[in-house]
Design a protein around this motif. Structure first.
Motif, short mmCIF file in Angstrom:
data_model
loop_
_atom_site.label_atom_id
_atom_site.label_comp_id
_atom_site.label_asym_id
_atom_site.label_seq_id
_atom_site.Cartn_x
_atom_site.Cartn_y
_atom_site.Cartn_z
N LEU A 166 1.35 -1.20 0.12
CA LEU A 166 -0.24 -0.06 -0.01
C LEU A 166 0.99 1.41 0.05
N ARG A 167 1.73 1.28 0.42
CA ARG A 167 2.60 2.69 1.13
C ARG A 167 3.04 2.66 -0.31
N PHE A 168 3.44 1.94 -1.21
CA PHE A 168 4.05 2.72 -2.98
C PHE A 168 2.89 2.21 -3.39
N SER A 169 1.56 2.49 -3.00
CA SER A 169 0.48 2.97 -3.88
C SER A 169 0.12 3.99 -4.05
N VAL A 170 -0.39 4.79 -5.38
CA VAL A 170 -0.48 5.42 -5.92
C VAL A 170 -2.05 5.42 -6.56
N LEU A 171 -3.47 5.46 -5.54
CA LEU A 171 -5.16 4.91 -6.38
C LEU A 171 -5.34 6.11 -7.22
N LYS A 204 -0.08 5.29 -17.58
CA LYS A 204 1.24 5.06 -17.57
C LYS A 204 1.97 6.00 -18.04
N GLU A 205 1.54 6.89 -18.53
CA GLU A 205 2.08 8.71 -18.36
C GLU A 205 2.17 9.17 -17.12
N LEU A 206 0.28 9.20 -16.71
CA LEU A 206 0.19 9.99 -15.15
C LEU A 206 1.39 9.24 -14.31
N GLY A 207 1.65 7.53 -14.75
CA GLY A 207 1.98 7.69 -13.11
C GLY A 207 1.43 6.34 -11.89
N ILE A 208 0.42 6.90 -12.00
CA ILE A 208 -0.76 5.37 -11.25
C ILE A 208 -0.13 4.67 -10.98
N THR A 209 0.08 3.43 -10.24
CA THR A 209 -0.37 2.68 -9.54
C THR A 209 -1.67 1.44 -9.82
N SER A 210 -1.90 1.83 -9.32
CA SER A 210 -3.44 1.29 -9.55
C SER A 210 -4.91 1.77 -9.50
N LEU A 211 -5.76 1.35 -10.52
CA LEU A 211 -7.09 1.73 -11.17
C LEU A 211 -7.90 1.29 -10.06
N GLU A 212 -9.02 2.53 -9.54
CA GLU A 212 -9.94 1.82 -8.65
C GLU A 212 -10.83 1.47 -9.17
N PHE A 213 -12.29 0.68 -9.81
CA PHE A 213 -12.79 0.81 -10.44
C PHE A 213 -14.44 1.19 -9.80
N LEU A 214 -15.12 1.80 -9.85
CA LEU A 214 -17.03 2.04 -9.60
C LEU A 214 -16.69 -0.18 -9.55
N GLU A 272 -4.35 -7.08 -19.17
CA GLU A 272 -3.25 -6.16 -20.02
C GLU A 272 -2.81 -4.65 -19.27
N LEU A 273 -3.69 -4.37 -18.31
CA LEU A 273 -3.18 -3.26 -17.61
C LEU A 273 -2.01 -4.24 -16.48
N HIS A 274 -1.82 -5.52 -15.83
CA HIS A 274 -1.10 -6.25 -15.55
C HIS A 274 0.24 -5.67 -16.11
N LYS A 275 0.44 -6.06 -17.65
CA LYS A 275 1.03 -6.23 -18.04
C LYS A 275 2.27 -4.50 -17.77
N ALA A 276 1.31 -3.88 -17.78
CA ALA A 276 1.69 -2.19 -17.78
C ALA A 276 2.43 -2.42 -16.44
N GLY A 277 1.89 -3.53 -15.57
CA GLY A 277 2.12 -2.97 -13.87
C GLY A 277 1.44 -1.99 -12.94
N ILE A 278 -0.04 -2.20 -13.45
CA ILE A 278 -1.15 -1.24 -13.61
C ILE A 278 -2.31 -2.61 -12.08
N GLU A 279 -2.52 -2.04 -11.59
CA GLU A 279 -3.62 -3.50 -10.18
C GLU A 279 -4.76 -3.04 -10.56
N VAL A 280 -5.41 -3.68 -10.55
CA VAL A 280 -7.22 -3.52 -10.13
C VAL A 280 -7.79 -3.71 -9.23
N ILE A 281 -8.51 -2.53 -8.77
CA ILE A 281 -9.21 -2.87 -7.11
C ILE A 281 -11.06 -2.70 -7.43
N LEU A 282 -10.96 -3.08 -7.22
CA LEU A 282 -12.52 -3.29 -7.50
C LEU A 282 -13.49 -2.69 -5.97
#
Length: 717
Positions: A166-171, A204-214, A272-282
């Motif tokens: 969590l401490r290395f994450s930007v949601l 990727k350009e923005l630099g966030i680590t994790s998507l939190e989907f509604l 594909e998000l994981h390949k880009a290093g981006i997490e998925v949070i629901l």
């Protein structure tokens, strides 16, 4: 396969749901109080297709409370429903009705819900009058969506959940449809999971680590009847906080409309998000369902075992309503606990998601009578479950029944949305006086809330805006909400927005006023990124997305809620600032400390880990310091777990409508202060990229404009 040719075997009780086998499909469903259970199999995907009803023998096809059978010759793509018979005695909590076709709670995919006539599932009697004590003979089988048998096979190409600490994450909170639904989104698959994939370069350009989907679990957009008073169009359930099926990804978010296509497409998006290093949070909504109260439809849980799945009032006819949405799921009943755990495990094991945000999470801490528990079994099970041990679990630590548990949410390792952070940082930058002690507490990790029971700073999910409320742009553009288009005479939505329009309500042609607003946007983002805790950014805030002052756009599936991608070009300098601030945070471990500040020397260099100052360089009088605040952060051993050093920082805050001269403390011997960020400076000098920080000519004093924030970092001379 023709109707009448089914070969039905006994089958097995577990797993629950519809499970393909080598020779057919095993069907299994729970109901303790049903006296009969019927499985309905449809011949084809045609809405008017024939179907066959297979009665399950309560001796042969029942193990304990689970009804089951195996049908040879069936496979993935098969569509099915159930009927459950039993007592219809609402005053005792029983609402069985064999005329109501029911969804399988464990179904992994649904047919198109847009054609659902939900009214057919409501309990109207033979005379057409509604009375929940009157038995309804109206059959809903032709108006009910159907469950689809799904094969879990998928080419994951070696993918696994990422599970960043969590401490290395930007949601980044976003909406699958709203992200790309606008015609100017520039994608080939608007409003879908594939559309999210097309936006990966942007993330990727923005630099966030994790998507939190509604919510993406299947819900019914058409459940509202209210109309937009301006357009006359019927409003819809856009956000999705009214779940119909918890295991099923939303079909309308998939470009692939073949049976079960939404499951494959969701998995493709995650891969594909994981390949880009981006997490998925629901964002997941276990606190209530779309069946509503006693006036609502019967489509699944209510018709299978109402007394098990819901909290009922004293006389059992009425529903306890801690959700504000008509019913409350009986989360701590052992059967429901198992359902919740198996649902979460499915999304992690089969769908590879990285975490969950639990809407109105305090409801999961209530017992079967609705009382808050000290150590709720379901929350402890989620926290201790071995499958979920690396999965992010984030609570909205309150509910509509008066529970408020921010800072002491039970159950172990839970993180929480910190609304105290949101409100107090908003007040500070709005210019409310005597807020410095609150700002200091929030940016240093909210130790007043989380320094207990083994909690860490990163258990605070810091946010300033979310789907519920103003966007960041609207926070600096409107003094009041403007929800007229929601059709409730502007009564809905919160009134305590802690916003400031700086003299004009809404858009302005004044360059000076817009300059203040743009600076404030930067102040908010910069504060968020230097605060201890886990930052969450509302999607679109990085390029000043607006909802026109609507702070409750739950029913607006249109330009009010959709991302207007032309704003990326109009506000490219804001976007650059936000992405640079995210990068700044992620390369400086001092802002991702695993432990709270102590105010003491922890690195044996005679320097406390944090020191606070007023603008004159003195220790602030927390009761009397009106506006300006500064801090010095020691970077030595900033990350004690990795024994990693960082730069030292001197950060200055000036929310006042006046300029300020800050006295700067001396850097450590052999070092010099460099300017990294000043929100009052014009782009690109407002934030400087790594290695391009500018040495301060004056190492003793820094001049700050009104409503601005600045960051200095130290470098070896």
């Amino acid at each position: 396969m023709g109707l009448g040719n089914f070969i039905a075997d006994i089958g097995k009780a577990l797993p629950l749901g519809a499970e393909p086998t080598e020779t057919g499909v095993n069907f299994s469903i729970f109901s303790r109080h049903a006296t009969a259970m019927t499985l309905i199999i449809f011949e084809s995907a045609d809405p008017d297709s024939d179907f066959e009803e297979i009665s399950l023998n309560k001796r042969r096809n029942r193990t304990g409370d689970i009804w089951h059978c195996h049908i040879r010759g069936l496979g993935p793509g098969t569509q099915y429903l159930y009927r459950a018979d039993g007592p219809y005695v609402p005053e005792k909590g029983f609402r069985f009705n064999p005329y109501k076709a029911l969804l399988d709670p464990y179904a992994k995919a649904m047919t198109d819900l847009s054609v659902w006539d939900m009214a057919a599932s409501v309990g109207y009697n033979a005379e057409g009058a509604f009375n929940d004590l009157s038995f309804s003979y109206k059959d809903n089988i032709r108006s009910q969506p159907r469950c689809i048998v799904v094969d879990d096979d998928f080419d994951w190409q070696g993918d696994r959940p990422i599970n960043y600490p969590l401490r290395f994450s930007v949601l980044y909170e976003t909406h699958v449809r709203g992200l790309t639904a606008h015609p100017n989104s520039g994608v080939q698959h608007p409003g879908t999971y594939l559309g999210v994939i097309e936006k990966i370069p942007f993330f990727k350009e923005l630099g966030i680590t994790s998507l939190e989907f509604l919510p993406i679990q299947e819900f019914y957009e058409g459940e509202l009847s209210r109309k937009n008073p301006g357009t006359g169009k019927t409003l819809v359930n856009y956000w999705g906080y009214s779940t119909v099926s918890f295991f099923a990804p939303k079909g309308s978010y998939a470009w692939d409309k073949t049976p079960g296509g939404q499951v494959r497409e969701f998995k493709e998006m995650v891969r594909e998000l994981h390949k880009a290093g981006i997490e998925v949070i629901l964002d997941i909504v276990f606190n209530h369902t779309a069946e509503g109260n006693e006036w609502g439809p019967t489509y699944s849980f209510r018709g299978l075992d109402n007394t098990i799945y819901y909290m009922l009032d004293g006389n059992k006819r009425y529903y306890k309503n801690y959700s504000g949405c008509g019913n409350t799921v009986n989360c701590n009943h052992p059967v429901v606990r198992t359902f919740i755990l198996e649902c979460l495990q499915y999304w992690v094991m089969e769908m590879h998601v990285d975490g969950f945000r639990f809407d109105l999470g305090s409801i999961l801490g209530r017992d079967q009578q609705g009382r808050l528990m000290e150590n709720p079994p379901v929350l402890e099970r989620i926290a201790e479950d071995p499958v979920l041990s690396s999965t992010k679990i984030i609570a909205e630590a309150w509910d509509a029944g008066g529970a408020y548990q921010v800072g002491w949410f039970p159950g172990g390792r839970w993180a929480e949305w910190n609304d105290r952070y949101r409100d107090e940082v908003r007040r500070y930058w709005r210019g409310d006086p005597f807020q410095v002690q609150h700002l200091a507490t929030r940016i240093s990790g909210s130790a007043d809330l989380y320094l207990r029971d083994g909690r860490k700073p990163f258990h605070s999910i810091n946010f300033l805006t979310s789907h519920d409320g103003f966007t960041l742009r609207d926070l600096v553009s409107y003094n009041g909400k403007h929800n007229e288009e929601n059709g409730e005479d502007n009564r809905d939505g919160g009134d305590n927005n802690l916003s400031n329009n700086y003299g004009v309500e809404g858009p302005s042609n004044s360059s000076s006023l817009e300059g203040i607003r743009e600076r404030q946007l930067k102040n908010f983002v910069a504060t968020l990124m230097v605060s201890l805790g886990t930052p969450m950014l509302l999607g679109g805030d990085e390029f000043a997305r607006t909802q026109g002052g609507n702070n409750n756009a739950y029913c607006q599936d249109n330009e009010i809620s959709w991302y207007d991608w032309t704003l990326m070009e109009q506000n490219q300098e804001l976007f650059r600032f936000v992405k640079e601030m995210i990068a700044f945070r992620l390369r400086h471990h001092g802002f991702m400390r695993p432990e709270f500040y102590t105010g003491r020397d922890g690195a044996y260099n005679a320097t406390p880990d944090i020191i606070w100052f007023d603008e004159k360089g003195n220790a602030p009088d927390w009761e009397k310091t009106e506006y300006c605040l500064a801090l010095r952060m020691d970077g030595s051993r900033a990350d004690i777990l990795a024994d990693r050093d960082d730069s030292d920082f001197f950060i200055m805050f000036n929310p006042a409508d006046r300029q300020a001269h800050f006295k700067i403390c001396e850097p450590l011997a052999g070092k010099r202060w460099y300017l990294a960020m000043d929100t009052s400076l014009p782009p690109p000098d407002d934030i400087l990229s790594a290695g391009n920080e500018l040495p301060l000519p004056d190492q003793d004093e820094y001049y700050m404009q009104s409503r601005s924030m600045a960051i200095l970092l130290s470098k070896v001379i």
